[in-house]
Write a protein that holds these residues in place. Structure first.
Motif, PDB file in Angstrom:
ATOM      1  N   MET A   1      66.340  11.207  31.382  1.00  0.00           N
ATOM      2  CA  MET A   1      66.803  12.454  30.767  1.00  0.00           C
ATOM      3  C   MET A   1      67.437  13.359  31.822  1.00  0.00           C
ATOM      4  O   MET A   1      66.908  13.501  32.916  1.00  0.00           O
ATOM      5  CB  MET A   1      65.604  13.165  30.115  1.00  0.00           C
ATOM      6  N   GLU A   2      68.558  13.949  31.474  1.00  0.00           N
ATOM      7  CA  GLU A   2      69.240  14.864  32.388  1.00  0.00           C
ATOM      8  C   GLU A   2      68.424  16.148  32.544  1.00  0.00           C
ATOM      9  O   GLU A   2      67.852  16.638  31.563  1.00  0.00           O
ATOM     10  CB  GLU A   2      70.604  15.251  31.809  1.00  0.00           C
ATOM     11  N   PRO A   3      68.370  16.706  33.762  1.00  0.00           N
ATOM     12  CA  PRO A   3      67.695  18.006  33.896  1.00  0.00           C
ATOM     13  C   PRO A   3      68.503  19.078  33.178  1.00  0.00           C
ATOM     14  O   PRO A   3      69.721  18.959  33.035  1.00  0.00           O
ATOM     15  CB  PRO A   3      67.673  18.259  35.407  1.00  0.00           C
ATOM     16  N   LYS A   4      67.803  20.101  32.692  1.00  0.00           N
ATOM     17  CA  LYS A   4      68.499  21.218  32.053  1.00  0.00           C
ATOM     18  C   LYS A   4      69.439  21.871  33.042  1.00  0.00           C
ATOM     19  O   LYS A   4      69.161  21.930  34.234  1.00  0.00           O
ATOM     20  CB  LYS A   4      67.489  22.268  31.567  1.00  0.00           C
ATOM     21  N   GLN A   5      70.535  22.374  32.527  1.00  0.00           N
ATOM     22  CA  GLN A   5      71.525  23.049  33.347  1.00  0.00           C
ATOM     23  C   GLN A   5      71.489  24.544  33.040  1.00  0.00           C
ATOM     24  O   GLN A   5      71.233  24.945  31.906  1.00  0.00           O
ATOM     25  CB  GLN A   5      72.924  22.496  33.051  1.00  0.00           C
ATOM     26  N   TYR A   6      71.751  25.333  34.068  1.00  0.00           N
ATOM     27  CA  TYR A   6      71.710  26.784  33.934  1.00  0.00           C
ATOM     28  C   TYR A   6      73.006  27.405  34.431  1.00  0.00           C
ATOM     29  O   TYR A   6      73.532  26.999  35.471  1.00  0.00           O
ATOM     30  CB  TYR A   6      70.531  27.360  34.735  1.00  0.00           C
ATOM     31  N   LEU A   7      73.509  28.376  33.662  1.00  0.00           N
ATOM     32  CA  LEU A   7      74.659  29.161  34.091  1.00  0.00           C
ATOM     33  C   LEU A   7      74.166  30.219  35.057  1.00  0.00           C
ATOM     34  O   LEU A   7      73.119  30.828  34.823  1.00  0.00           O
ATOM     35  CB  LEU A   7      75.283  29.898  32.899  1.00  0.00           C
ATOM     36  N   VAL A   8      74.918  30.448  36.120  1.00  0.00           N
ATOM     37  CA  VAL A   8      74.657  31.595  36.985  1.00  0.00           C
ATOM     38  C   VAL A   8      75.773  32.597  36.707  1.00  0.00           C
ATOM     39  O   VAL A   8      76.956  32.247  36.729  1.00  0.00           O
ATOM     40  CB  VAL A   8      74.624  31.211  38.479  1.00  0.00           C
ATOM     41  N   LEU A   9      75.363  33.833  36.389  1.00  0.00           N
ATOM     42  CA  LEU A   9      76.306  34.885  36.004  1.00  0.00           C
ATOM     43  C   LEU A   9      76.216  36.056  36.961  1.00  0.00           C
ATOM     44  O   LEU A   9      75.121  36.410  37.404  1.00  0.00           O
ATOM     45  CB  LEU A   9      75.953  35.399  34.603  1.00  0.00           C
ATOM     46  N   LEU A  10      77.353  36.653  37.265  1.00  0.00           N
ATOM     47  CA  LEU A  10      77.371  37.930  37.983  1.00  0.00           C
ATOM     48  C   LEU A  10      77.581  39.014  36.935  1.00  0.00           C
ATOM     49  O   LEU A  10      78.368  38.838  35.999  1.00  0.00           O
ATOM     50  CB  LEU A  10      78.523  37.982  38.993  1.00  0.00           C
ATOM     51  N   LEU A  11      76.858  40.127  37.089  1.00  0.00           N
ATOM     52  CA  LEU A  11      76.925  41.228  36.132  1.00  0.00           C
ATOM     53  C   LEU A  11      77.696  42.395  36.732  1.00  0.00           C
ATOM     54  O   LEU A  11      77.540  42.722  37.911  1.00  0.00           O
ATOM     55  CB  LEU A  11      75.510  41.672  35.753  1.00  0.00           C
ATOM     56  N   HIS A  44      84.590  42.139  35.878  1.00  0.00           N
ATOM     57  CA  HIS A  44      85.112  43.496  35.739  1.00  0.00           C
ATOM     58  C   HIS A  44      85.452  43.831  34.281  1.00  0.00           C
ATOM     59  O   HIS A  44      85.097  44.900  33.788  1.00  0.00           O
ATOM     60  CB  HIS A  44      86.341  43.641  36.632  1.00  0.00           C
ATOM     61  N   LYS A  45      86.124  42.902  33.592  1.00  0.00           N
ATOM     62  CA  LYS A  45      86.624  43.190  32.241  1.00  0.00           C
ATOM     63  C   LYS A  45      85.624  42.867  31.138  1.00  0.00           C
ATOM     64  O   LYS A  45      85.621  43.510  30.096  1.00  0.00           O
ATOM     65  CB  LYS A  45      87.908  42.387  31.978  1.00  0.00           C
ATOM     66  N   LYS A  46      84.803  41.835  31.343  1.00  0.00           N
ATOM     67  CA  LYS A  46      83.896  41.369  30.281  1.00  0.00           C
ATOM     68  C   LYS A  46      82.432  41.674  30.598  1.00  0.00           C
ATOM     69  O   LYS A  46      81.535  41.224  29.901  1.00  0.00           O
ATOM     70  CB  LYS A  46      84.061  39.861  30.068  1.00  0.00           C
ATOM     71  N   ASP A  47      82.195  42.391  31.690  1.00  0.00           N
ATOM     72  CA  ASP A  47      80.850  42.770  32.147  1.00  0.00           C
ATOM     73  C   ASP A  47      80.012  41.631  32.706  1.00  0.00           C
ATOM     74  O   ASP A  47      78.892  41.853  33.157  1.00  0.00           O
ATOM     75  CB  ASP A  47      80.054  43.518  31.064  1.00  0.00           C
ATOM     76  N   ARG A  48      80.539  40.409  32.680  1.00  0.00           N
ATOM     77  CA  ARG A  48      79.834  39.292  33.308  1.00  0.00           C
ATOM     78  C   ARG A  48      80.809  38.152  33.528  1.00  0.00           C
ATOM     79  O   ARG A  48      81.789  38.014  32.809  1.00  0.00           O
ATOM     80  CB  ARG A  48      78.642  38.832  32.477  1.00  0.00           C
ATOM     81  N   GLY A  49      80.520  37.368  34.542  1.00  0.00           N
ATOM     82  CA  GLY A  49      81.369  36.217  34.834  1.00  0.00           C
ATOM     83  C   GLY A  49      80.516  35.035  35.227  1.00  0.00           C
ATOM     84  O   GLY A  49      79.500  35.198  35.899  1.00  0.00           O
ATOM     85  N   VAL A  50      80.917  33.852  34.784  1.00  0.00           N
ATOM     86  CA  VAL A  50      80.178  32.623  35.088  1.00  0.00           C
ATOM     87  C   VAL A  50      80.610  32.100  36.454  1.00  0.00           C
ATOM     88  O   VAL A  50      81.787  31.845  36.685  1.00  0.00           O
ATOM     89  CB  VAL A  50      80.427  31.548  34.007  1.00  0.00           C
ATOM     90  N   CYS A  51      79.630  31.951  37.336  1.00  0.00           N
ATOM     91  CA  CYS A  51      79.895  31.466  38.698  1.00  0.00           C
ATOM     92  C   CYS A  51      79.795  29.960  38.797  1.00  0.00           C
ATOM     93  O   CYS A  51      80.373  29.358  39.693  1.00  0.00           O
ATOM     94  CB  CYS A  51      78.871  32.039  39.671  1.00  0.00           C
ATOM     95  N   GLY A  52      78.999  29.362  37.909  1.00  0.00           N
ATOM     96  CA  GLY A  52      78.818  27.921  37.957  1.00  0.00           C
ATOM     97  C   GLY A  52      77.643  27.502  37.102  1.00  0.00           C
ATOM     98  O   GLY A  52      76.915  28.339  36.573  1.00  0.00           O
ATOM     99  N   VAL A  53      77.473  26.179  36.994  1.00  0.00           N
ATOM    100  CA  VAL A  53      76.383  25.588  36.219  1.00  0.00           C
ATOM    101  C   VAL A  53      75.609  24.675  37.165  1.00  0.00           C
ATOM    102  O   VAL A  53      76.202  23.831  37.838  1.00  0.00           O
ATOM    103  CB  VAL A  53      76.931  24.772  35.020  1.00  0.00           C
ATOM    104  N   TYR A  54      74.288  24.888  37.209  1.00  0.00           N
ATOM    105  CA  TYR A  54      73.454  24.197  38.192  1.00  0.00           C
ATOM    106  C   TYR A  54      72.114  23.814  37.579  1.00  0.00           C
ATOM    107  O   TYR A  54      71.729  24.331  36.535  1.00  0.00           O
ATOM    108  CB  TYR A  54      73.177  25.123  39.393  1.00  0.00           C
ATOM    109  N   THR A  55      71.382  22.967  38.293  1.00  0.00           N
ATOM    110  CA  THR A  55      69.993  22.715  37.914  1.00  0.00           C
ATOM    111  C   THR A  55      69.194  23.998  38.178  1.00  0.00           C
ATOM    112  O   THR A  55      69.658  24.894  38.887  1.00  0.00           O
ATOM    113  CB  THR A  55      69.385  21.570  38.756  1.00  0.00           C
TER     114      THR A  55
END
Length: 84
Positions: A1-11, A44-55
């Motif tokens: 089974m693949e490990p769950k993936q998590y988005l890292v977001l900057l606010l 800046h425009k959407k109040d959050r941005g996705v930096c990447g997807v990681y374990t």
């Protein structure tokens, strides 16, 4: 089974400089300048941005690295993680 993936977001906040956000994206998330600038504009425009997807462990480490660097530089920049 693949490990769950998590988005890292900057606010978004009203104090952190755009240059610092780009530095964080290039140094912690290994983005090139164009990618970093695009994500910074999302923050800046959407109040959050996705930096990447990681374990979970990698995502948690990135969030801590952002917090530590922001604190050292006197910025209130926050990173969070959520399940992808």
């Amino acid at each position: 089974m693949e490990p769950k993936q998590y988005l890292v977001l900057l606010l978004n906040d009203d104090y952190t400089s755009m240059d610092f956000v780009i530095d964080v994206l290039m140094n912690i998330f290994h983005k090139n300048y164009q990618e970093a600038e695009r994500i910074m504009l999302d923050v800046h425009k959407k109040d959050r941005g996705v930096c990447g997807v990681y374990t979970y462990e990698v995502a948690e480490t990135k969030v801590m690295q952002v917090s530590k660097l922001a604190r050292e530089q006197g910025f209130p920049l926050k990173a969070t993680m959520e399940e992808a």
